[in-house]
Design a protein around this motif. Structure first.
Motif, PDB file in Angstrom:
ATOM      1  N   TYR A 298       0.736  -1.264  -0.076  1.00  0.00           N
ATOM      2  CA  TYR A 298      -0.063   0.331  -0.335  1.00  0.00           C
ATOM      3  C   TYR A 298       0.854   1.354  -0.156  1.00  0.00           C
ATOM      4  CZ  TYR A 298      -3.985   2.953   1.995  1.00  0.00           C
ATOM      5  OH  TYR A 298      -4.972   4.180   2.387  1.00  0.00           O
ATOM      6  N   PHE A 299       1.813   1.266   0.911  1.00  0.00           N
ATOM      7  CA  PHE A 299       2.270   2.791   1.338  1.00  0.00           C
ATOM      8  C   PHE A 299       3.774   2.475   0.422  1.00  0.00           C
ATOM      9  CE2 PHE A 299       1.097   3.264   5.593  1.00  0.00           C
ATOM     10  CZ  PHE A 299       0.554   3.838   5.404  1.00  0.00           C
ATOM     11  N   ALA A 300       4.330   1.488   0.017  1.00  0.00           N
ATOM     12  CA  ALA A 300       5.488   1.636  -1.743  1.00  0.00           C
ATOM     13  C   ALA A 300       4.737   1.992  -2.784  1.00  0.00           C
ATOM     14  CB  ALA A 300       5.592  -0.070  -1.429  1.00  0.00           C
ATOM     15  N   THR A 301       3.560   1.713  -3.158  1.00  0.00           N
ATOM     16  CA  THR A 301       2.628   2.335  -4.258  1.00  0.00           C
ATOM     17  C   THR A 301       2.905   3.315  -4.335  1.00  0.00           C
ATOM     18  OG1 THR A 301       1.753  -0.061  -4.159  1.00  0.00           O
ATOM     19  CG2 THR A 301       0.691   1.541  -5.512  1.00  0.00           C
ATOM     20  N   TYR A 302       1.952   3.903  -3.547  1.00  0.00           N
ATOM     21  CA  TYR A 302       2.152   5.393  -3.091  1.00  0.00           C
ATOM     22  C   TYR A 302       2.885   6.238  -3.038  1.00  0.00           C
ATOM     23  CZ  TYR A 302      -0.174   9.828  -1.097  1.00  0.00           C
ATOM     24  OH  TYR A 302      -0.799  11.031  -1.002  1.00  0.00           O
ATOM     25  N   GLU A 303       4.114   5.819  -2.434  1.00  0.00           N
ATOM     26  CA  GLU A 303       5.074   6.402  -2.496  1.00  0.00           C
ATOM     27  C   GLU A 303       6.171   5.902  -4.262  1.00  0.00           C
ATOM     28  OE1 GLU A 303       6.757   8.884  -0.600  1.00  0.00           O
ATOM     29  OE2 GLU A 303       4.978   7.764   1.685  1.00  0.00           O
ATOM     30  N   ALA A 304       5.883   5.380  -4.487  1.00  0.00           N
ATOM     31  CA  ALA A 304       6.411   5.522  -6.488  1.00  0.00           C
ATOM     32  C   ALA A 304       5.544   6.277  -7.048  1.00  0.00           C
ATOM     33  CB  ALA A 304       5.654   3.993  -6.269  1.00  0.00           C
ATOM     34  N   LEU A 305       4.194   6.358  -6.999  1.00  0.00           N
ATOM     35  CA  LEU A 305       3.256   7.165  -7.813  1.00  0.00           C
ATOM     36  C   LEU A 305       3.779   8.834  -7.500  1.00  0.00           C
ATOM     37  CD1 LEU A 305      -0.242   5.529  -7.262  1.00  0.00           C
ATOM     38  CD2 LEU A 305       0.877   5.634  -9.328  1.00  0.00           C
ATOM     39  N   ILE A 306       3.511   8.862  -6.147  1.00  0.00           N
ATOM     40  CA  ILE A 306       4.038  10.858  -5.517  1.00  0.00           C
ATOM     41  C   ILE A 306       5.637  10.650  -6.235  1.00  0.00           C
ATOM     42  CG2 ILE A 306       5.231  11.627  -4.232  1.00  0.00           C
ATOM     43  CD1 ILE A 306       1.673  11.932  -4.004  1.00  0.00           C
ATOM     44  N   ALA A 307       6.832  10.069  -6.141  1.00  0.00           N
ATOM     45  CA  ALA A 307       8.102  10.146  -7.300  1.00  0.00           C
ATOM     46  C   ALA A 307       7.558  10.160  -8.444  1.00  0.00           C
ATOM     47  CB  ALA A 307       8.811   8.893  -6.530  1.00  0.00           C
ATOM     48  N   ARG A 308       7.346   9.379  -9.337  1.00  0.00           N
ATOM     49  CA  ARG A 308       6.000   9.521 -10.865  1.00  0.00           C
ATOM     50  C   ARG A 308       6.348  10.848 -10.805  1.00  0.00           C
ATOM     51  NH1 ARG A 308       2.061   8.286 -13.950  1.00  0.00           N
ATOM     52  NH2 ARG A 308       2.716   8.249 -15.919  1.00  0.00           N
ATOM     53  N   GLU A 309       5.104  11.537 -10.110  1.00  0.00           N
ATOM     54  CA  GLU A 309       4.314  13.378 -10.198  1.00  0.00           C
ATOM     55  C   GLU A 309       5.681  13.839 -10.168  1.00  0.00           C
ATOM     56  OE1 GLU A 309       1.521  15.652 -11.481  1.00  0.00           O
ATOM     57  OE2 GLU A 309       2.180  12.962 -11.314  1.00  0.00           O
ATOM     58  N   LEU A 310       6.279  13.503  -9.507  1.00  0.00           N
ATOM     59  CA  LEU A 310       7.046  14.140  -9.272  1.00  0.00           C
ATOM     60  C   LEU A 310       8.801  14.533  -9.824  1.00  0.00           C
ATOM     61  CD1 LEU A 310       7.967  14.114  -5.104  1.00  0.00           C
ATOM     62  CD2 LEU A 310       6.794  16.372  -6.009  1.00  0.00           C
ATOM     63  N   LYS A 311       8.761  13.574 -10.325  1.00  0.00           N
ATOM     64  CA  LYS A 311       9.923  13.278 -11.900  1.00  0.00           C
ATOM     65  C   LYS A 311       9.323  13.772 -12.693  1.00  0.00           C
ATOM     66  CE  LYS A 311      12.550   9.716 -13.463  1.00  0.00           C
ATOM     67  NZ  LYS A 311      13.539   8.046 -13.557  1.00  0.00           N
ATOM     68  N   LYS A 312       7.797  13.661 -13.796  1.00  0.00           N
ATOM     69  CA  LYS A 312       7.729  14.255 -14.297  1.00  0.00           C
ATOM     70  C   LYS A 312       7.529  16.027 -14.610  1.00  0.00           C
ATOM     71  CE  LYS A 312       3.212  13.682 -15.310  1.00  0.00           C
ATOM     72  NZ  LYS A 312       1.808  13.048 -15.283  1.00  0.00           N
ATOM     73  N   ASP A 313       7.160  16.423 -12.983  1.00  0.00           N
ATOM     74  CA  ASP A 313       7.432  18.210 -13.040  1.00  0.00           C
ATOM     75  C   ASP A 313       8.560  18.213 -11.193  1.00  0.00           C
ATOM     76  OD1 ASP A 313       7.097  20.599 -13.054  1.00  0.00           O
ATOM     77  OD2 ASP A 313       5.129  21.287 -12.707  1.00  0.00           O
TER      78      ASP A 313
END
Length: 300
Positions: free
Chosen positions: A188-203
């Motif tokens: 659960y938390f690993a998925t959430y952090e991965a999605l947050i990281a992906r968003e920050l990497k995009k912008d």
């Protein structure tokens, strides 16, 4: 795999634990208010004898006919208090573990495995609190008809203790609860952090605090999907144990549940109630993460 989180190092503020607990509590309250009707349908499907209901819609129709709209919120007081406490433990321990790794790695980004470990430790700690709370909630949710065995959460806890004691009564289903919480919250938390990281990497021009509430809801919902897809059969085992008869139990333990459910229903027996659960996952977990993040921003 290392996740680059382009944000300031996690704070070691002495008040941080209090902030994490409060943020988690607010997230937990949001989760209950949004997800309780779905959870009631899920539990009825999981715990009822084979053939009682034809599916989720049948549960909904009977609930509305026999108990009215309030039936979807039976036993809500327990999860409103209890899930608030559980989610506060989940998030505060997860944040503590993230700070631990941040210190250990001297500010270097955490790997996906380390984020999983943070969530798993949080889940294991939470399991000891979640197990009795869920047991009481499930007993109240599955009461039907005019004759009630339990007159509220406190009465339920007393009767469970008087009937079977602490280990086999109030804490019945602890082992599958601990497994579900550890593995499930790690994912659960690993998925959430991965999605947050992906968003920050995009912008790269934005910080975590700039991510919109809509996206936080989306990431939380997707994290909820991964959690339930991974651990749903374990939740069924737990629910079977926690709705078993107190006087004439059908199951001696988790292995006995697995054997009997598979013998009577095959693999599909471990996925009864899956549809309302997966429908609940997006709104309930989306609300949880969004409210947690917004509360933490407000608290600074």
């Amino acid at each position: 795999m290392t996740i680059e989180l382009e944000e300031p190092p996690l704070t070691q503020d002495n008040n941080q634990v209090f902030k994490d607990l409060l943020g988690g509590t607010m997230g937990g309250i949001a989760q209950v208010l949004v997800g309780q009707p779905f959870d009631t349908v899920k539990v009825r499907l999981q715990s009822a004898p084979e053939g009682t209901y034809s599916g989720a819609l049948d549960v909904i129709k009977r609930l509305l006919k026999n108990e009215g709209p309030r039936g979807f919120y039976k036993g809500t007081l327990t999860p409103l208090v209890g899930v608030g406490a559980c989610v506060s433990v989940q998030f505060s321990v997860n944040e503590y573990m993230k700070r631990y790794y941040d210190q250990k790695l001297q500010g270097q980004p955490l790997s996906l495995a380390q984020f999983f470990t943070c969530g798993a430790v949080a889940g294991f700690a939470n399991g000891f609190l979640a197990s009795p709370i869920e047991h009481i909630r499930i007993r109240l949710q599955t009461q039907t008809g005019s004759e009630k065995l339990f007159n509220g959460p406190i009465d339920c806890a007393k009767k469970l203790y008087n009937a079977k004691g602490l280990g086999h009564g109030i804490y019945r289903g602890l082992v599958p609860s601990l497994f579900r919480e550890s593995v499930g919250l790690g994912i659960y938390f690993a998925t959430y952090e991965a999605l947050i990281a992906r968003e920050l990497k995009k912008d790269k021009s934005i910080a975590r605090s700039d991510i919109s509430s809509l996206k936080l809801c989306l990431f939380g919902g997707l994290s909820g999907y991964t959690l339930w897809i991974a651990i749903y059969p374990v939740d069924v085992i737990k629910s079977k144990l926690q709705t078993d008869s107190l006087t004439k139990p059908n199951f001696t333990g988790s292995i006995d549940v697995v054997r009997k459910v598979f013998a009577s229903s095959g693999i599909k027996g471990f996925y009864r109630g899956f549809i309302p659960t997966i429908l609940r996952a997006a709104p309930a977990n989306g609300a949880t993460f969004a409210v947690f993040e917004i509360t933490m921003r407000f608290l600074g």
